[in-house]
Design an enzyme around this catalytic site. Structure first.
Site, PDB file in Angstrom:
ATOM      1  N   HIS A  13       9.874  56.622  18.250  1.00  0.00           N
ATOM      2  CA  HIS A  13       8.762  57.151  19.090  1.00  0.00           C
ATOM      3  C   HIS A  13       9.191  57.019  20.547  1.00  0.00           C
ATOM      4  O   HIS A  13       9.132  55.932  21.126  1.00  0.00           O
ATOM      5  CB  HIS A  13       7.476  56.354  18.837  1.00  0.00           C
ATOM      6  CG  HIS A  13       6.284  56.890  19.565  1.00  0.00           C
ATOM      7  ND1 HIS A  13       5.074  57.103  18.950  1.00  0.00           N
ATOM      8  CD2 HIS A  13       6.097  57.267  20.856  1.00  0.00           C
ATOM      9  CE1 HIS A  13       4.203  57.575  19.827  1.00  0.00           C
ATOM     10  NE2 HIS A  13       4.802  57.671  21.008  1.00  0.00           N
ATOM     11  N   HIS A  15       9.233  58.981  24.567  1.00  0.00           N
ATOM     12  CA  HIS A  15       8.907  60.052  25.524  1.00  0.00           C
ATOM     13  C   HIS A  15      10.055  60.173  26.519  1.00  0.00           C
ATOM     14  O   HIS A  15      10.338  59.226  27.260  1.00  0.00           O
ATOM     15  CB  HIS A  15       7.611  59.724  26.276  1.00  0.00           C
ATOM     16  CG  HIS A  15       6.441  59.602  25.364  1.00  0.00           C
ATOM     17  ND1 HIS A  15       5.674  60.672  24.976  1.00  0.00           N
ATOM     18  CD2 HIS A  15       5.931  58.517  24.714  1.00  0.00           C
ATOM     19  CE1 HIS A  15       4.735  60.263  24.147  1.00  0.00           C
ATOM     20  NE2 HIS A  15       4.873  58.955  23.962  1.00  0.00           N
ATOM     21  N   LEU A  16      10.702  61.330  26.505  1.00  0.00           N
ATOM     22  CA  LEU A  16      11.823  61.549  27.440  1.00  0.00           C
ATOM     23  C   LEU A  16      11.436  62.454  28.595  1.00  0.00           C
ATOM     24  O   LEU A  16      12.154  62.522  29.587  1.00  0.00           O
ATOM     25  CB  LEU A  16      12.992  62.211  26.703  1.00  0.00           C
ATOM     26  CG  LEU A  16      13.982  61.331  25.967  1.00  0.00           C
ATOM     27  CD1 LEU A  16      15.116  62.194  25.439  1.00  0.00           C
ATOM     28  CD2 LEU A  16      14.529  60.211  26.836  1.00  0.00           C
ATOM     29  N   ARG A  17      10.317  63.182  28.441  1.00  0.00           N
ATOM     30  CA  ARG A  17       9.915  64.194  29.446  1.00  0.00           C
ATOM     31  C   ARG A  17      10.998  65.275  29.534  1.00  0.00           C
ATOM     32  O   ARG A  17      11.855  65.391  28.667  1.00  0.00           O
ATOM     33  CB  ARG A  17       9.636  63.565  30.821  1.00  0.00           C
ATOM     34  CG  ARG A  17       8.878  62.249  30.812  1.00  0.00           C
ATOM     35  CD  ARG A  17       7.535  62.327  30.138  1.00  0.00           C
ATOM     36  NE  ARG A  17       6.770  61.086  30.320  1.00  0.00           N
ATOM     37  CZ  ARG A  17       5.757  60.723  29.548  1.00  0.00           C
ATOM     38  NH1 ARG A  17       5.395  61.459  28.517  1.00  0.00           N
ATOM     39  NH2 ARG A  17       5.098  59.614  29.785  1.00  0.00           N
ATOM     40  N   ASN A  41       4.763  65.862  23.743  1.00  0.00           N
ATOM     41  CA  ASN A  41       3.675  66.082  24.715  1.00  0.00           C
ATOM     42  C   ASN A  41       4.225  66.250  26.132  1.00  0.00           C
ATOM     43  O   ASN A  41       3.828  65.548  27.056  1.00  0.00           O
ATOM     44  CB  ASN A  41       2.674  64.911  24.667  1.00  0.00           C
ATOM     45  CG  ASN A  41       3.285  63.586  25.081  1.00  0.00           C
ATOM     46  OD1 ASN A  41       4.491  63.377  24.918  1.00  0.00           O
ATOM     47  ND2 ASN A  41       2.484  62.689  25.611  1.00  0.00           N
ATOM     48  N   LYS A  97       3.337  65.953  15.184  1.00  0.00           N
ATOM     49  CA  LYS A  97       2.560  64.867  15.778  1.00  0.00           C
ATOM     50  C   LYS A  97       1.164  65.349  16.114  1.00  0.00           C
ATOM     51  O   LYS A  97       1.001  66.413  16.718  1.00  0.00           O
ATOM     52  CB  LYS A  97       3.270  64.425  17.071  1.00  0.00           C
ATOM     53  CG  LYS A  97       2.535  63.403  17.924  1.00  0.00           C
ATOM     54  CD  LYS A  97       2.779  61.992  17.444  1.00  0.00           C
ATOM     55  CE  LYS A  97       1.902  60.985  18.179  1.00  0.00           C
ATOM     56  NZ  LYS A  97       2.471  60.517  19.434  1.00  0.00           N
ATOM     57  N   HIS A 134      -1.182  59.900  16.229  1.00  0.00           N
ATOM     58  CA  HIS A 134      -1.730  59.024  17.267  1.00  0.00           C
ATOM     59  C   HIS A 134      -3.107  58.651  16.738  1.00  0.00           C
ATOM     60  O   HIS A 134      -4.046  59.424  16.835  1.00  0.00           O
ATOM     61  CB  HIS A 134      -1.808  59.740  18.623  1.00  0.00           C
ATOM     62  CG  HIS A 134      -2.298  58.832  19.708  1.00  0.00           C
ATOM     63  ND1 HIS A 134      -1.520  58.438  20.780  1.00  0.00           N
ATOM     64  CD2 HIS A 134      -3.488  58.204  19.867  1.00  0.00           C
ATOM     65  CE1 HIS A 134      -2.221  57.617  21.547  1.00  0.00           C
ATOM     66  NE2 HIS A 134      -3.406  57.463  21.024  1.00  0.00           N
ATOM     67  N   HIS A 169       2.381  53.477  16.941  1.00  0.00           N
ATOM     68  CA  HIS A 169       2.075  52.361  17.846  1.00  0.00           C
ATOM     69  C   HIS A 169       0.777  51.639  17.491  1.00  0.00           C
ATOM     70  O   HIS A 169      -0.186  51.659  18.241  1.00  0.00           O
ATOM     71  CB  HIS A 169       2.060  52.800  19.308  1.00  0.00           C
ATOM     72  CG  HIS A 169       1.413  54.143  19.580  1.00  0.00           C
ATOM     73  ND1 HIS A 169       0.185  54.485  19.097  1.00  0.00           N
ATOM     74  CD2 HIS A 169       1.854  55.210  20.279  1.00  0.00           C
ATOM     75  CE1 HIS A 169      -0.109  55.708  19.491  1.00  0.00           C
ATOM     76  NE2 HIS A 169       0.887  56.175  20.205  1.00  0.00           N
ATOM     77  N   ASP A 242       7.740  53.869  22.084  1.00  0.00           N
ATOM     78  CA  ASP A 242       6.736  54.541  22.924  1.00  0.00           C
ATOM     79  C   ASP A 242       7.061  54.346  24.404  1.00  0.00           C
ATOM     80  O   ASP A 242       6.148  54.272  25.230  1.00  0.00           O
ATOM     81  CB  ASP A 242       5.320  54.049  22.594  1.00  0.00           C
ATOM     82  CG  ASP A 242       4.251  54.983  23.159  1.00  0.00           C
ATOM     83  OD1 ASP A 242       4.578  56.126  23.531  1.00  0.00           O
ATOM     84  OD2 ASP A 242       3.094  54.541  23.249  1.00  0.00           O
ATOM     85  N   HIS A 246       6.291  57.097  33.730  1.00  0.00           N
ATOM     86  CA  HIS A 246       5.457  57.788  34.727  1.00  0.00           C
ATOM     87  C   HIS A 246       5.913  57.260  36.084  1.00  0.00           C
ATOM     88  O   HIS A 246       6.212  56.066  36.202  1.00  0.00           O
ATOM     89  CB  HIS A 246       3.977  57.429  34.533  1.00  0.00           C
ATOM     90  CG  HIS A 246       3.369  57.971  33.272  1.00  0.00           C
ATOM     91  ND1 HIS A 246       2.868  59.242  33.172  1.00  0.00           N
ATOM     92  CD2 HIS A 246       3.187  57.398  32.056  1.00  0.00           C
ATOM     93  CE1 HIS A 246       2.390  59.438  31.946  1.00  0.00           C
ATOM     94  NE2 HIS A 246       2.586  58.334  31.244  1.00  0.00           N
TER      95      HIS A 246
HETATM   96  C1  NCD Z   1       2.180  58.284  26.253  1.00  0.00           C
HETATM   97  C2  NCD Z   1       2.720  59.210  27.354  1.00  0.00           C
HETATM   98  O1  NCD Z   1       2.731  58.810  28.519  1.00  0.00           O
HETATM   99  O2  NCD Z   1       3.133  60.330  27.045  1.00  0.00           O
HETATM  100  N1  NCD Z   1       1.350  57.290  26.865  1.00  0.00           N
HETATM  101  C3  NCD Z   1       0.986  56.095  26.347  1.00  0.00           C
HETATM  102  O3  NCD Z   1       0.157  55.420  26.948  1.00  0.00           O
HETATM  103  N2  NCD Z   1       1.502  55.634  25.239  1.00  0.00           N
HETATM  104  C4  NCD Z   1       1.468  59.070  25.202  1.00  0.00           C
HETATM  105  C5  NCD Z   1       1.160  58.294  23.955  1.00  0.00           C
HETATM  106  O4  NCD Z   1       2.037  58.008  23.144  1.00  0.00           O
HETATM  107  O5  NCD Z   1      -0.011  57.933  23.761  1.00  0.00           O
HETATM  108 ZN    ZN Z   2       3.792  57.837  22.701  1.00  0.00          ZN
END
Ligand code: NCD
Ligand code: ZN
Length: 334
Positions: A13, A15-17, A41, A97, A134, A169, A242, A246
């Protein structure tokens, strides 16, 4: 023991953006992991079709080291069709997802009623694609969203007995209990930060925006249930970091974003975790074996080595404040 050697981990899990953030954060994951399940996402465009996934995979492949494998997901929306699932399967997408509407970053167009997606789940079950949930109900109070969602998880698992489902998560004692009781088609990811954080670390004294994520960290007894699940070696629980970068400005402000950036230190932190709880024999299983087995992927042959040496976590990395910024861990990746 000052040296630990484990099979190279997988992150189920991540997030790489996209764009410059992706280029900034990808090296940290590549350093430690062989494969990562890349969350869909993204902004401004999200990953919801086979074509989107192929384009996004191309963007990653252009920048990642040889030998690192991004595993692709799509975001399931009310308008996703069973036909799209077939296209995704052919394109090598391994999971879909669901982000229920409004529960987290970039989830505003998510479904409210899971039943709308049942034809899609049926097709995923048929072709062998994993459903990643989720697991939070947007209608519930924030601390209860995960436990309220569990009834829907049970209904989906009952309705699609061959569908592999990952509750992402998990953060509660209740979720750990339900996942344990459900058949072996249902598993859960656990993050490293949820093995440490409680709500006190977010809002207990001063506001700590860099510990703020979804699902929100819960009570000490919830965190302890996560710890027990991981330390027990139960193969239903495996690592999904996860890691969710940001920028500092979007976290330290009114309406700060949810997400904790852990990619740079997550494996050293987990080394300390398993050492502290005297369960180093379970380390490799959690990070490198149980997830691959659940997804039906071969285990990684390559190894990584952790050495006992001070590892200082920077205050900020490429404009992003990492988890445990400024702290020093006892282990580093060689
Ligand atoms: C994740 C994100 O920033 O994309 N944020 C988070 O708080 N975990 C999205 C997610 O997995 O809920
Ligand atoms: Zn996530």
């Amino acid at each position: 023991m000052d040296l630990i050697c484990i099979r190279r981990p997988d992150d189920f899990h991540l997030h790489l953006r996209r764009g410059s953030v992706m280029r900034a954060v990808l090296p940290f994951t590549e350093q430690a992991f062989a494969r990562a399940l890349i969350m869909p996402n993204t902004t401004p465009t999200e990953i919801r079709t086979a074509v989107d996934a192929a384009v996004y995979r191309g963007e990653m492949k252009e920048h990642c080291r040889r030998g690192f494998t991004p595993l692709m997901t799509i975001k399931l929306l009310d308008r996703t069709t069973p036909h799209e699932i077939i296209a995704c399967k052919s394109a090598g997408v391994i999971a879909g997802k669901v982000y229920p509407q409004g529960v987290t970053t970039n989830s505003d167009n998510g479904p409210v009623d899971m039943h709308v997606l049942y034809p899609v789940f049926a097709e995923m079950e048929r072709v062998g694609m994993v459903l990643c949930l989720h697991g939070e109900d947007p209608k519930a109070f924030c601390m209860d969203r995960e436990s309220v969602f569990l009834a829907q998880l049970c209904e989906i698992a009952r309705s699609f007995p061959k569908l592999k489902i990952v509750l992402e998560h998990v953060t509660t004692l209740q979720a750990v209990g339900v996942v344990k009781e459900l058949p072996d088609t249902v598993a859960a990811t656990i993050t490293a930060h949820h093995l440490y954080l409680t709500l006190d670390d977010v809002i207990g004294a001063k506001l700590h925006p860099h510990n703020f994520c979804m699902p929100i960290a819960k009570r000490p007894e919830d965190r302890d249930a996560l710890r027990r699940a991981v330390l027990s070696g139960n193969p239903k629980f495996f690592l999904g970091t996860d890691s969710a970068p940001h920028t500092r400005e979007t976290k330290e402000c009114a309406e700060g974003c949810a997400g904790v950036f852990t990619a740079p230190m997550v494996i050293p932190l987990l080394t300390s975790f398993f050492e502290e709880f005297e369960a180093l024999e379970m380390f490799e299983r959690f990070t490198s074996e149980s997830g691959a087995r659940f997804y039906g992927l071969p285990l990684n042959e390559e190894k990584i080595r952790l050495i006992r040496q001070p590892f200082h976590i920077p205050e900020v990395i490429e404009g992003i404040v990492p988890y445990l910024a400024g702290k020093t861990l006892n282990w580093r990746i060689e």
